[in-house]
Motif scaffolding. Structure first.
Motif, PDB file in Angstrom:
ATOM      1  N   GLU A  20     -91.273 -10.769  68.922  1.00 36.11           N
ATOM      2  CA  GLU A  20     -90.760  -9.449  68.583  1.00 36.11           C
ATOM      3  C   GLU A  20     -90.911  -8.559  69.806  1.00 36.11           C
ATOM      4  O   GLU A  20     -92.006  -8.145  70.160  1.00 36.11           O
ATOM      5  CB  GLU A  20     -91.526  -8.873  67.387  1.00 36.11           C
ATOM      6  CG  GLU A  20     -91.238  -9.604  66.089  1.00 36.11           C
ATOM      7  CD  GLU A  20     -91.963  -8.997  64.910  1.00 36.11           C
ATOM      8  OE1 GLU A  20     -91.958  -7.754  64.784  1.00 36.11           O
ATOM      9  OE2 GLU A  20     -92.564  -9.764  64.132  1.00 36.11           O
ATOM     10  N   LEU A  21     -89.796  -8.284  70.463  1.00 25.85           N
ATOM     11  CA  LEU A  21     -89.810  -7.553  71.721  1.00 25.85           C
ATOM     12  C   LEU A  21     -88.422  -7.008  72.006  1.00 25.85           C
ATOM     13  O   LEU A  21     -87.415  -7.633  71.655  1.00 25.85           O
ATOM     14  CB  LEU A  21     -90.251  -8.498  72.854  1.00 25.85           C
ATOM     15  CG  LEU A  21     -90.363  -7.932  74.262  1.00 25.85           C
ATOM     16  CD1 LEU A  21     -91.523  -6.947  74.353  1.00 25.85           C
ATOM     17  CD2 LEU A  21     -90.569  -9.066  75.273  1.00 25.85           C
ATOM     18  N   ILE A  67     -85.652 -13.774  70.993  1.00 29.35           N
ATOM     19  CA  ILE A  67     -86.253 -12.451  71.090  1.00 29.35           C
ATOM     20  C   ILE A  67     -85.476 -11.470  70.216  1.00 29.35           C
ATOM     21  O   ILE A  67     -84.251 -11.495  70.184  1.00 29.35           O
ATOM     22  CB  ILE A  67     -86.283 -11.968  72.561  1.00 29.35           C
ATOM     23  CG1 ILE A  67     -86.860 -10.556  72.674  1.00 29.35           C
ATOM     24  CG2 ILE A  67     -84.915 -12.040  73.200  1.00 29.35           C
ATOM     25  CD1 ILE A  67     -87.089 -10.124  74.111  1.00 29.35           C
ATOM     26  N   ASP A  68     -86.213 -10.655  69.474  1.00 29.24           N
ATOM     27  CA  ASP A  68     -85.572  -9.666  68.613  1.00 29.24           C
ATOM     28  C   ASP A  68     -86.599  -8.597  68.255  1.00 29.24           C
ATOM     29  O   ASP A  68     -87.807  -8.845  68.287  1.00 29.24           O
ATOM     30  CB  ASP A  68     -85.030 -10.319  67.333  1.00 29.24           C
ATOM     31  CG  ASP A  68     -83.880  -9.530  66.719  1.00 29.24           C
ATOM     32  OD1 ASP A  68     -84.092  -8.351  66.360  1.00 29.24           O
ATOM     33  OD2 ASP A  68     -82.775 -10.068  66.611  1.00 29.24           O
ATOM     34  N   LEU A  69     -86.103  -7.433  67.893  1.00 29.08           N
ATOM     35  CA  LEU A  69     -86.976  -6.378  67.387  1.00 29.08           C
ATOM     36  C   LEU A  69     -87.421  -6.672  65.960  1.00 29.08           C
ATOM     37  O   LEU A  69     -88.413  -6.128  65.484  1.00 29.08           O
ATOM     38  CB  LEU A  69     -86.253  -5.030  67.437  1.00 29.08           C
ATOM     39  CG  LEU A  69     -85.978  -4.474  68.839  1.00 29.08           C
ATOM     40  CD1 LEU A  69     -85.078  -3.251  68.743  1.00 29.08           C
ATOM     41  CD2 LEU A  69     -87.273  -4.134  69.556  1.00 29.08           C
ATOM     42  N   LEU A  70     -86.666  -7.526  65.278  1.00 28.99           N
ATOM     43  CA  LEU A  70     -86.970  -7.889  63.901  1.00 28.99           C
ATOM     44  C   LEU A  70     -87.853  -9.136  63.841  1.00 28.99           C
ATOM     45  O   LEU A  70     -87.800  -9.991  64.729  1.00 28.99           O
ATOM     46  CB  LEU A  70     -85.675  -8.164  63.125  1.00 28.99           C
ATOM     47  CG  LEU A  70     -84.654  -7.034  63.052  1.00 28.99           C
ATOM     48  CD1 LEU A  70     -83.392  -7.533  62.383  1.00 28.99           C
ATOM     49  CD2 LEU A  70     -85.230  -5.837  62.312  1.00 28.99           C
ATOM     50  N   HIS A  71     -88.632  -9.236  62.775  1.00 33.94           N
ATOM     51  CA  HIS A  71     -89.406 -10.452  62.551  1.00 33.94           C
ATOM     52  C   HIS A  71     -88.461 -11.587  62.175  1.00 33.94           C
ATOM     53  O   HIS A  71     -87.502 -11.402  61.425  1.00 33.94           O
ATOM     54  CB  HIS A  71     -90.415 -10.238  61.424  1.00 33.94           C
ATOM     55  CG  HIS A  71     -91.101 -11.495  61.002  1.00 33.94           C
ATOM     56  ND1 HIS A  71     -92.112 -12.087  61.744  1.00 33.94           N
ATOM     57  CD2 HIS A  71     -90.899 -12.296  59.914  1.00 33.94           C
ATOM     58  CE1 HIS A  71     -92.496 -13.185  61.144  1.00 33.94           C
ATOM     59  NE2 HIS A  71     -91.792 -13.343  60.039  1.00 33.94           N
ATOM     60  N   ILE A  72     -88.719 -12.769  62.711  1.00 33.56           N
ATOM     61  CA  ILE A  72     -87.937 -13.965  62.388  1.00 33.56           C
ATOM     62  C   ILE A  72     -88.895 -15.034  61.883  1.00 33.56           C
ATOM     63  O   ILE A  72     -89.920 -15.316  62.509  1.00 33.56           O
ATOM     64  CB  ILE A  72     -87.176 -14.493  63.619  1.00 33.56           C
ATOM     65  CG1 ILE A  72     -86.350 -13.372  64.265  1.00 33.56           C
ATOM     66  CG2 ILE A  72     -86.273 -15.663  63.224  1.00 33.56           C
ATOM     67  CD1 ILE A  72     -85.674 -13.791  65.563  1.00 33.56           C
ATOM     68  N   ALA A  78     -82.407 -12.843  65.536  1.00 31.15           N
ATOM     69  CA  ALA A  78     -82.475 -12.834  64.062  1.00 31.15           C
ATOM     70  C   ALA A  78     -81.107 -13.040  63.430  1.00 31.15           C
ATOM     71  O   ALA A  78     -80.113 -12.512  63.921  1.00 31.15           O
ATOM     72  CB  ALA A  78     -83.072 -11.505  63.582  1.00 31.15           C
ATOM     73  N   PRO A  79     -81.037 -13.848  62.365  1.00 35.68           N
ATOM     74  CA  PRO A  79     -82.110 -14.552  61.643  1.00 35.68           C
ATOM     75  C   PRO A  79     -82.458 -15.924  62.221  1.00 35.68           C
ATOM     76  O   PRO A  79     -83.273 -16.635  61.653  1.00 35.68           O
ATOM     77  CB  PRO A  79     -81.517 -14.699  60.247  1.00 35.68           C
ATOM     78  CG  PRO A  79     -80.053 -14.865  60.493  1.00 35.68           C
ATOM     79  CD  PRO A  79     -79.732 -13.954  61.662  1.00 35.68           C
ATOM     80  N   GLY A  80     -81.792 -16.324  63.297  1.00 32.66           N
ATOM     81  CA  GLY A  80     -82.174 -17.569  63.960  1.00 32.66           C
ATOM     82  C   GLY A  80     -81.124 -18.653  63.982  1.00 32.66           C
ATOM     83  O   GLY A  80     -81.418 -19.781  64.380  1.00 32.66           O
ATOM     84  N   GLY A  81     -79.893 -18.358  63.568  1.00 31.66           N
ATOM     85  CA  GLY A  81     -78.850 -19.378  63.514  1.00 31.66           C
ATOM     86  C   GLY A  81     -78.534 -19.999  64.863  1.00 31.66           C
ATOM     87  O   GLY A  81     -78.401 -21.222  64.987  1.00 31.66           O
TER      88      GLY A  81
END
Length: 234
Positions: free
Chosen positions: A114-115, A99-104, A78-81
């Motif tokens: 989200e994992l 992969i991230d705990l946050l929604h992207i 996140a945020p995806g850059g």
């Protein structure tokens, strides 16, 4: 992509952030720095999701880390850059999983999940999504800061060590790893650990990293693999 310097075409307007709405001093300082950062303005102009995209662009331009057709994992995406740059570099024949705990928000050429990458099943899940072992594992993760330099340094180094452990689980022989670290006296052991598993290990500091920051990136290439590390094709 524009080849102009980060600040070109941007008026030298020193913006100030008022302390309205009971904004804390630390928030005021952070927001003022963002408003006056030429890389933030350039990212908006050129359609990148974060200023961090320029760090990976600079590193890749120098070291040719990302290549067409590769499988890439972006930890803490996140945020995806970084995923945005990776998708462009590996092209339609490559695969990028963030992969991230946050929604992207969705992005062409990238699959976000989200994992927690520390979950026991995360390596297998990532390789399934990639269609095999990764060619590159990258991490621009940074722990939440406390303001205490030693504590903050240990936190980000802990994240880097966890990312290395993950990379060992999913990288194909010959693969590469890159992660954010901070200068602070303990990164030497991390380099020693990496040198056991990779042919070449180096520190890099792209121009897009703020000059007043202790931020560095450790880049390791030529993963030697480990016994029993041959991955099946998915």
């Amino acid at each position: 992509m524009s080849t102009s310097k980060p600040g070109s075409g941007v008026r030298n307007m020193k913006q100030r952030v008022k302390t309205a709405n009971k904004r804390s001093l630390s928030s005021k300082i952070w927001l003022e720095r963002q408003l006056n950062d030429p890389y933030v303005a350039r990212a908006k102009r050129e359609g990148y999701r974060s200023r961090a995209a320029f760090k990976l662009l600079e590193i890749d331009d120098k070291y040719n880390l990302l290549k067409p057709g590769q499988r890439v994992v972006d930890l803490g995406a996140a945020p995806g850059g970084w995923s945005q740059i990776a998708a462009r570099k590996v092209g339609a024949k490559g695969r990028v999983v963030g992969i991230d705990l946050l929604h992207i928000d969705p992005m062409p050429g990238v699959e976000f999940i989200e994992l927690d990458f520390l979950d026991e099943g995360a390596p297998g899940k990532l390789m399934e999504l990639l269609g095999g072992p990764a060619d590159v594992v990258m991490s621009d993760m940074a722990a939440n800061t406390t303001g205490h330099k030693k504590t903050d340094h240990l936190r980000i180094m802990g994240l880097a060590e966890a990312a290395i452990f993950f990379a060992r689980e999913v990288l194909a022989p010959g693969g590469s790893f890159i992660a954010k670290v901070f200068q602070g006296g303990t990164e030497g052991q991390l380099l020693t650990d990496l040198k056991r598993d990779f042919a070449v290990v180096r520190h890099v500091k792209p121009a897009a990293s703020r000059s007043d920051s202790a931020e560095l990136y450790v880049m390791a290439t030529g993963f030697r693999g480990t016994a029993g590390n041959e991955k099946p094709d998915y």
